[in-house]
Design a protein around this motif. Sequence first.
Motif, PDB file in Angstrom:
ATOM      1  N   LEU A 704       0.841  -1.196   0.000  1.00 28.88           N
ATOM      2  CA  LEU A 704       0.000   0.000   0.000  1.00 28.88           C
ATOM      3  C   LEU A 704       0.876   1.246   0.000  1.00 28.88           C
ATOM      4  O   LEU A 704       1.910   1.301   0.675  1.00 28.88           O
ATOM      5  CB  LEU A 704      -0.891   0.024   1.240  1.00 28.88           C
ATOM      6  N   ASP A 705       0.432   2.257  -0.747  1.00 27.58           N
ATOM      7  CA  ASP A 705       1.124   3.535  -0.682  1.00 27.58           C
ATOM      8  C   ASP A 705       0.489   4.399   0.407  1.00 27.58           C
ATOM      9  O   ASP A 705      -0.424   3.955   1.124  1.00 27.58           O
ATOM     10  CB  ASP A 705       1.123   4.239  -2.046  1.00 27.58           C
ATOM     11  N   ALA A 706       0.962   5.632   0.541  1.00 27.07           N
ATOM     12  CA  ALA A 706       0.483   6.503   1.618  1.00 27.07           C
ATOM     13  C   ALA A 706      -0.999   6.820   1.489  1.00 27.07           C
ATOM     14  O   ALA A 706      -1.655   7.186   2.470  1.00 27.07           O
ATOM     15  CB  ALA A 706       1.297   7.797   1.633  1.00 27.07           C
ATOM     16  N   ASP A 707      -1.551   6.647   0.277  1.00 30.13           N
ATOM     17  CA  ASP A 707      -2.962   6.936   0.046  1.00 30.13           C
ATOM     18  C   ASP A 707      -3.831   5.694   0.206  1.00 30.13           C
ATOM     19  O   ASP A 707      -5.025   5.737  -0.064  1.00 30.13           O
ATOM     20  CB  ASP A 707      -3.141   7.512  -1.360  1.00 30.13           C
ATOM     21  N   GLY A 708      -3.220   4.565   0.629  1.00 26.19           N
ATOM     22  CA  GLY A 708      -3.975   3.354   0.851  1.00 26.19           C
ATOM     23  C   GLY A 708      -4.239   2.540  -0.396  1.00 26.19           C
ATOM     24  O   GLY A 708      -5.060   1.622  -0.376  1.00 26.19           O
ATOM     25  N   ARG A 709      -3.540   2.832  -1.490  1.00 23.52           N
ATOM     26  CA  ARG A 709      -3.727   2.090  -2.734  1.00 23.52           C
ATOM     27  C   ARG A 709      -2.627   1.042  -2.883  1.00 23.52           C
ATOM     28  O   ARG A 709      -1.482   1.272  -2.497  1.00 23.52           O
ATOM     29  CB  ARG A 709      -3.705   3.033  -3.933  1.00 23.52           C
ATOM     30  N   VAL A 798      -7.230   5.327   6.136  1.00 23.77           N
ATOM     31  CA  VAL A 798      -6.111   6.153   5.656  1.00 23.77           C
ATOM     32  C   VAL A 798      -6.055   7.402   6.520  1.00 23.77           C
ATOM     33  O   VAL A 798      -6.814   8.357   6.345  1.00 23.77           O
ATOM     34  CB  VAL A 798      -6.274   6.505   4.168  1.00 23.77           C
ATOM     35  N   ALA A 799      -5.157   7.364   7.477  1.00 23.72           N
ATOM     36  CA  ALA A 799      -4.982   8.462   8.422  1.00 23.72           C
ATOM     37  C   ALA A 799      -3.832   9.365   7.969  1.00 23.72           C
ATOM     38  O   ALA A 799      -3.159   9.089   6.975  1.00 23.72           O
ATOM     39  CB  ALA A 799      -4.697   7.900   9.809  1.00 23.72           C
ATOM     40  N   ALA A 800      -3.601  10.427   8.712  1.00 20.83           N
ATOM     41  CA  ALA A 800      -2.513  11.350   8.366  1.00 20.83           C
ATOM     42  C   ALA A 800      -1.164  10.653   8.442  1.00 20.83           C
ATOM     43  O   ALA A 800      -0.220  11.019   7.734  1.00 20.83           O
ATOM     44  CB  ALA A 800      -2.545  12.548   9.313  1.00 20.83           C
ATOM     45  N   THR A 801      -1.072   9.610   9.274  1.00 22.12           N
ATOM     46  CA  THR A 801       0.186   8.877   9.432  1.00 22.12           C
ATOM     47  C   THR A 801       0.347   7.755   8.419  1.00 22.12           C
ATOM     48  O   THR A 801       1.372   7.077   8.407  1.00 22.12           O
ATOM     49  CB  THR A 801       0.256   8.278  10.841  1.00 22.12           C
ATOM     50  N   GLY A 802      -0.662   7.526   7.579  1.00 20.79           N
ATOM     51  CA  GLY A 802      -0.588   6.458   6.597  1.00 20.79           C
ATOM     52  C   GLY A 802      -1.726   5.464   6.771  1.00 20.79           C
ATOM     53  O   GLY A 802      -2.621   5.639   7.608  1.00 20.79           O
ATOM     54  N   PRO A 829     -12.532  12.753   6.776  1.00 22.67           N
ATOM     55  CA  PRO A 829     -12.108  12.798   5.370  1.00 22.67           C
ATOM     56  C   PRO A 829     -10.957  11.846   5.080  1.00 22.67           C
ATOM     57  O   PRO A 829     -10.127  11.566   5.953  1.00 22.67           O
ATOM     58  CB  PRO A 829     -11.680  14.260   5.179  1.00 22.67           C
ATOM     59  N   HIS A 830     -10.930  11.356   3.843  1.00 26.89           N
ATOM     60  CA  HIS A 830      -9.866  10.456   3.421  1.00 26.89           C
ATOM     61  C   HIS A 830      -8.521  11.145   3.576  1.00 26.89           C
ATOM     62  O   HIS A 830      -8.330  12.300   3.210  1.00 26.89           O
ATOM     63  CB  HIS A 830     -10.082  10.073   1.950  1.00 26.89           C
ATOM     64  N   GLY A 831      -7.580  10.402   4.140  1.00 29.89           N
ATOM     65  CA  GLY A 831      -6.258  10.960   4.391  1.00 29.89           C
ATOM     66  C   GLY A 831      -6.116  11.544   5.773  1.00 29.89           C
ATOM     67  O   GLY A 831      -4.996  11.728   6.256  1.00 29.89           O
TER      68      GLY A 831
END
Length: 907
Positions: A704-709, A798-802, A829-831
């Motif tokens: 997963l990347d930082a955006d959860g993908r 998907v939090a601010a920390t990842g 919100p997402h992220g």
Amino acid sequence: MSHSAALPAPGLPGLEARFSRVLSVPGRGTDDGITREWHLLDTGDELARLGVPVAGTVLAVHGNPTWSYLWRRLITESVRAAEAGSPAWRVVAVDQLEMGFSQRTGTHRPLAQRVVDLAACTDALGLNGPVVTLGHDWGGVVSLGWAIDHPAELAGVMLLNTAIHHPEGVPLPAPLRVAGARGVLAASTVRTPAFLETTLALARPALEGAVKDAYRAPYRSPGRREGIGGFVADIPADRRSESFSELERIASGVAALGVPALMLWGPEDPIFSDRYLDDLADRLPHADIHRFEGAGHLLAEDRPYADAVLAWLGDNLDRLTGAPANSRVPAPRPAPSDEPGHAPFTPLWHRLDERRDDEAIAVADMTTRGKAGPRRVSWRQLDDRVRAIASGLSRIGVRKGHRVSLLIPPGPTLTAVVYACLRIGAVVVVADAGLGIRGLTRAVRGSWPDFVIGEAPGLIAARALGWPGVRISAARLPKVSAGALRVSCSLGEIAALGADRQVPEAPDPRDDAAILFTSGSTGPAKGVIYTHAQLSALRDVLGSHFGVTADSGLVTGFAPFALLGPALGTRSVTPDMDVSSPRTLTATAVAAAVRESDARIVFLSPAAILNVVATSGDLAPEDRAALAHVETFLSTGAPIGAGLLASAGELMPNATPHTPYGMTECLLVTDVTLDGIRSAADEPDAGVCVGPPIGSNRVLISALDADGRATGIPGSGPGVLGEIVVSAAHLKDHYDRLWLTDRDAERETATDQDDAGAPDGAAAAAGAGERWHRTGDVGHLDARGRLWVEGRMPHVIVAATGPIAPVGPEQDVELVAAVRRAAVVGIGPHGLRQAVAVVETVPPTARPGLAGPELSGAVRASTNLPLVAVLAVPRLPTDIRHNSKIDRSRLSRWAERMLAGGRPVAP
């Protein structure tokens, strides 16, 4: 009255004026010697300005009562894609004469004339190949007429909801019957905008006012709406209609097309239902098809069709143009015997053939529903019944490739019908009652079966809900009941027809064999298609891994495995339970089933296990003695924890408890025993350990990347959180009529590098032609190659920390004594999502709401994950089929409402 063509007024939402033009076209047919003016949208000049090479042309034709505005997104996005460096496709979207902003000629234009009109327009444009047609509604028919008349230029065809054939004796769809009725036609289509407004109201969700006004723009007066009425009047309802012969010509011609084809469909269309999609699929069996659940007639407004069109054009570039593609079109599959590492193919009924003279019990059914004692069927009886039904079905017209929906609960009847269908190459559609009535309706309509075989409750539902297919009753019905349910015959009558037991030639291993349905726990249930080779591979991996022999005996309290006993050559029994509700299974029912079959292997679902353990106090000494003979116990359907597995294992003290991991798309991927779970308990890994892959199965992780993908190259490095990607000989072939879902689920693998810089072993071994599936599950592999499942991709927070997977924190929370089950979900919100714990308590809380201070404090202290709130509910929402998969998406929405001050109702 004639009106000249014109350009639309500027400012229509989403339509760029630079693409609009008027073209003078020498007429043909009725218009021979007359020049007509066409309005069209054309990206050719813009592509020329960009200086990009053009791969080909998309010829887009609208239907009634829309106009080229329908294709505005494809116009804009195709240019944007070309600017970004993707292959450039010129898009030409015409307004048919009498429609949109093209000329009003006052001339009668039946279907044949409209096909000629379009050819005149493309000639005036100087349109050469490769051309891919795109049509919707009447535009689908007209564009296909052009397609079959221009084989030299044609490269492919694309369709949105349309029809090129209507069955004789079947009424037209109600909206068309009403609009076309004598005395109503002019009033509903010309004198008033009723037909136009009704069509615009079909959009899902509703169109914005400005978009509706854009569609209305060319049809402001009765004189400008005459084409709408002309189209409706020209509908070829039967052979007496003027355009019937032209429609027949087009339908026949389409069946001969071998070019690539794409069909995008809105199944909620009251005009072009799945009946018409099924007809088109029969004529274009090679087509890629995607049904957008919930979408309707105006699919181009309901869903991102332009993205799908451009993706398909890119995937098929080489086939459409002969140029190299970013091709994702799979190569033809080799025969199973040609695939390296695969066992020689033997059909699923091989063991049934071997034991056809055996009088021993093959199948027993304990779900007698008031009848005296279990129903027992010998191998000889089962083989005779299978052959008779197979022969009889063939006699009534069931052919290879026909779809047969089975609305029969597990037991001897279902087993016989399944194997009979498989032997003649019919595709069994198994949509069980655990989907619920809405899910079952979606499944049956989506698969559009040719035949439906069911017991009375299923046939009643089929009649009431308008399910398709010739209906056959499992048992003989009274004449009045059979008539009311439109039942053509019974299984007994079919078996009598097949008394000679002559079975047609067996299907090819690569032929479709079955459509199974996912649980629908994360969206509408999807049809999963297995070939004969893949079902046989499933049998082989199950038999080999668990050491199934003729003497093993199976108790199958989990529906997907209830049919595999005959394939494995061992007796099987269905315990006394409601198979659509696994939690109705009791400990005494399992013991009775084990005693009946002298079973050594027991399959149960997690929800069934919960109730079996809860009712274990009812076991008599003879029940416990029977359960002591069990050697292997499997929890199948969803992984469960060591505590529950151990509790069930205590009832079968001499059995090795297993909890395999898999999904409908690949039923057995990994396996772990209770001892394996216990040995993993001391590991620092989060999630549920489901063990290493079984046999030759493969598991990789896409990080997963930082955006959860899941964007990482799939690999087997330990400790990497990502999407689980699997490969196996028994991996499903594809999803049924869900081309985009298939496209998203397929995953290319490549070699990656481990921490030492050497090629990763598992990824490097991924050979050409190996099929991979993105499971939608999230987890990681450990250093010993064991898989740990940590939730579903849509449930990653998907939090601010990842990205944060939910299962690990849930396991922490479930260690709190007052918590029975927990779900950790995100809000906000997402992220920037924040974590919330939602718990079932012991004893159950009386009403949903914020947990008390003591419980809240204990839950917060149990996990390192910061929780912004702890909520308590009487029961967590789960899927219908398994009663065990928690619906975290639903809980997330509920938690947001609750914490925003919403009414305290159950989720």
